[in-house]
Design an enzyme around this catalytic site. Structure first.
Site, short mmCIF file in Angstrom:
data_model
loop_
_atom_site.label_atom_id
_atom_site.label_comp_id
_atom_site.label_asym_id
_atom_site.label_seq_id
_atom_site.Cartn_x
_atom_site.Cartn_y
_atom_site.Cartn_z
N HIS A 51 -2.19 -2.13 -9.79
CA HIS A 51 -3.23 -1.61 -8.90
C HIS A 51 -4.38 -2.59 -8.82
O HIS A 51 -4.69 -3.25 -9.81
CB HIS A 51 -3.74 -0.25 -9.39
CG HIS A 51 -4.42 0.52 -8.30
ND1 HIS A 51 -5.76 0.39 -8.04
CD2 HIS A 51 -3.92 1.37 -7.39
CE1 HIS A 51 -6.05 1.16 -7.01
NE2 HIS A 51 -4.96 1.75 -6.58
N HIS A 99 0.88 -1.19 0.00
CA HIS A 99 0.00 0.00 0.00
C HIS A 99 0.91 1.23 0.00
O HIS A 99 1.71 1.40 -0.92
CB HIS A 99 -0.92 -0.11 1.23
CG HIS A 99 -2.05 0.86 1.30
ND1 HIS A 99 -2.42 1.69 0.28
CD2 HIS A 99 -2.92 1.15 2.33
CE1 HIS A 99 -3.46 2.43 0.65
NE2 HIS A 99 -3.78 2.12 1.90
N ASP A 138 2.60 5.88 -6.66
CA ASP A 138 3.82 5.81 -5.84
C ASP A 138 5.10 5.85 -6.65
O ASP A 138 6.15 6.25 -6.13
CB ASP A 138 3.79 4.53 -4.99
CG ASP A 138 2.88 4.68 -3.78
OD1 ASP A 138 2.66 5.82 -3.36
OD2 ASP A 138 2.40 3.66 -3.28
#
Ligand code: ACO
Length: 383
Positions: A268, A229, A319
Site C-alpha cells: 500500500h 488500484h 483487495d
C-alpha cells in the site's frame, strides 16, 4: 505579452514520483494510516463501523456528515430503493453494450449515459444525483449482466431493502442468506472511503474544474479500474485460481518474486505496517469459505500471505482477502471491482461535495525534462 508566472525558477525540491507523500489538500472525511488512529470515517473507526453499522448508515454519514437517526436512515434507505429503476433509453444502451465487455466499462458508460438523460441541475442538485447513483448503479450493472448471461430483462426494483441484499439477489436471481448479506454489507463499508486515493483524487480534480457530478464519477470509475488500484481484487483472484494447493502456491510465489513480479492485493502507498481493513475482511473470508466448503481457497490465500510476509515483509491490502470472500459468495471475478464502485461511490460523492464547498482549481506543476530551446525546422528540411 508577458509570460510571468507563479512557477518557481528552481524548485527547492524536485518532484515526488506518483506524488508519494505529497500533502495535496485537506479533508474531514477520513484518516488513513494516522499513527494511533488508523482508518476512520468522520472520526468513527473502521473497526466500529464494520462491526455495528450498515453500508447505508456509512453512506449517509459520508454524505451528510453525521450518523443518521432511525428516521433519517429509514428515509435515506427508502430514497435509495426508490432510485433503483433504470430509464428505458439506458436499458437499451445496456442491451447494446457487448456481453463480453468488462463490467467496469459498462458502469463507466452507463454512468455517463445517465448523465445525458438526467443531468445535474446545478450544484444544489448534487445530493440528489449521488443518491440516484447509489440506487441505480447495482441495477445498471446487473441488468446488463443478466441480459447478456441469460437474455432476461430483470426487474431491478426487487431485491430487499439494502444495496448488499439487492446486489446478491439480482446476481443470483433470488433472496440471499442473512450471513451472505452481512458479509457483502461489511465489504461495502470497508470499501466506502479512503482519503485522497487515486480515484478519489481523480474525482476531485474533475470537480475542481466546476464540471458536473457525472463527469467526476465517470472519471473516478476509470481510475479505479486499473490493477494498481481497484482492479487488484480481480487480479488477486486470478492469481489464487492458478494455485492447486498451498505448497504449489508457495512454489509459484517464490518463482514470481525471483522474477520481481508484483503480487496483486499486497502492499500500500500509505499504510506501512498493515491495512486495517485486511484483518476484518480476512475474518469474513474465513467465515464464508468455511460455510461454503471452500477452505482450500482460504488456505491457499493464507499461504500466499505468509510467503509475502516472510520474503518481502509486505502485507495484504483490502483487495486480497476480498477475492476469496467474493468467490464464496458466488460472485464472478469480473464483478469484483464493480462492487468497489457501488461502495466507493459514497466516498467519491462526499469528496466532490467537499471539493465544491471550498473549491480551487487543482493544477500542479511538472518539472520540464524535454529538449532545450531549438530553432523551428521547415518541413522540407526535416529528415
Ligand atoms: N508485490 C511485490 N512487490 C511489491 C508489491 C507487491 N504487491 N508492492 C510493493 N512492492 C515492492 C516494489 O516492487 C518495490 O520494491 P523495490 O523498491 O525493490 O523496487 C517496493 O515494494 C515499493 O513499491 P512501489 O510500487 O514503488 O510502491 P507504491 O507506493 O508506488 O505502490 C501499490 C503501492 C501500487 C499499492 C503497490 O504496493 C502495488 O502495486 N501493489 C499491488 C497492487 C494492489 O494490490 N493494489 C491495491 C491497492 S489498495 C486498494 O486499491 C484497495
Amino acid at each position: 505579452m508577458s509570460h510571468a508566472s507563479n512557477r518557481p525558477n528552481s524548485p527547492s525540491s524536485g518532484p515526488r514520483a506518483g506524488l508519494d507523500g505529497v500533502l495535496a489538500g485537506e479533508t474531514r472525511l477520513s484518516t488513513v494510516g494516522v499513527t494511533g488512529v488508523g482508518l476512520t470515517y468522520l472520526g468513527y473507526s473502521i473497526e466500529d463501523l464494520s462491526e455495528h453499522a450498515t453500508f447505508e448508515e456509512v453512506a449517509y454519514l459520508l454524505l451528510y456528515g453525521h450518523l443518521p437517526t432511525a428516521a433519517e436512515l429509514r428515509s435515506f434507505r427508502d430514497r435509495i430503493v426508490a432510485n433503483r429503476p433504470i430509464p428505458s433509453a439506458l436499458c437499451e444502451v445496456l442491451e447494446r453494450i457487448p456481453g463480453r465487455a468488462h463490467p467496469m466499462d459498462v458502469l463507466r458508460t452507463a454512468t455517463s449515459m445517465l448523465g445525458t438523460l438526467e443531468p445535474e441541475q446545478g450544484p444544489s442538485d448534487a445530493l440528489r444525483v449521488s443518491e440516484r447513483l447509489l440506487g441505480v448503479m447495482p441495477s445498471m450493472l446487473l441488468y446488463w449482466y443478466r441480459f447478456h448471461q441469460s437474455g432476461q430483462r430483470i426487474d431491478p426494483t426487487v431485491g430487499g431493502s439494502s444495496i448488499a441484499e439487492q446486489f446478491l439477489w439480482l446476481l443470483h436471481g433470488g433472496p440471499p442468506e442473512a450471513l451472505q448479506v452481512r458479509a457483502m454489507d461489511v465489504s461495502l463499508i470497508l470499501y466506502a472511503e479512503h482519503e485522497w486515493n487515486a480515484s478519489t483524487f481523480t474525482a476531485r480534480v474533475v470537480a475542481s474544474t466546476l464540471s458536473d457530478f457525472y463527469s467526476a464519477i465517470t472519471a473516478a470509475i476509470g481510475a479505479l479500474r486499473g490493477p494498481l488500484h481497484g482492479g487488484a481484487n480481480e487480479a488477486a483472484m486470478e492469481l489464487i485460481d492458478r494455485m492447486q494447493d498451498p505448497d504449489h502456491a508457495e512454489k509459484t510465489l517464490l518463482e514470481m518474486l525471483i522474477k520481481k513480479e508484483k503480487i496483486m492485493g499486497f502492499g500500500h502507498r500509505v499504510y506501512k505496517a498493515c491495512d486495517p481493513r485486511s484483518d476484518i475482511i480476512q475474518r469474513w473470508s474465513h467465515k464464508l469459505c468455511s460455510a461454503t466448503d471452500r477452505m482450500l481457497l482460504y488456505e491457499i490465500s493464507e499461504r500466499i500471505e505468509s510467503v509475502m510476509r516472510r520474503e518481502k515483509n509486505i502485507f495484504p491490502n483490502l483487495d486480497f482477502y476480498s477475492a476469496s470472500m467474493y468467490r464464496s459468495l458466488g460472485i464472478p471475478t469480473p464483478m469484483f471491482t464493480p462492487i468497489f464502485v457501488l461502495s466507493r461511490l459514497s466516498g467519491w460523492s462526499a469528496h466532490i461535495l467537499e471539493q465544491r464547498a471550498n473549491n480551487r482549481l487543482i493544477r500542479p506543476l511538472a518539472e520540464y525534462v524535454g529538449p532545450e530551446m531549438r530553432p523551428w525546422v521547415p518541413i522540407e528540411q526535416r529528415s
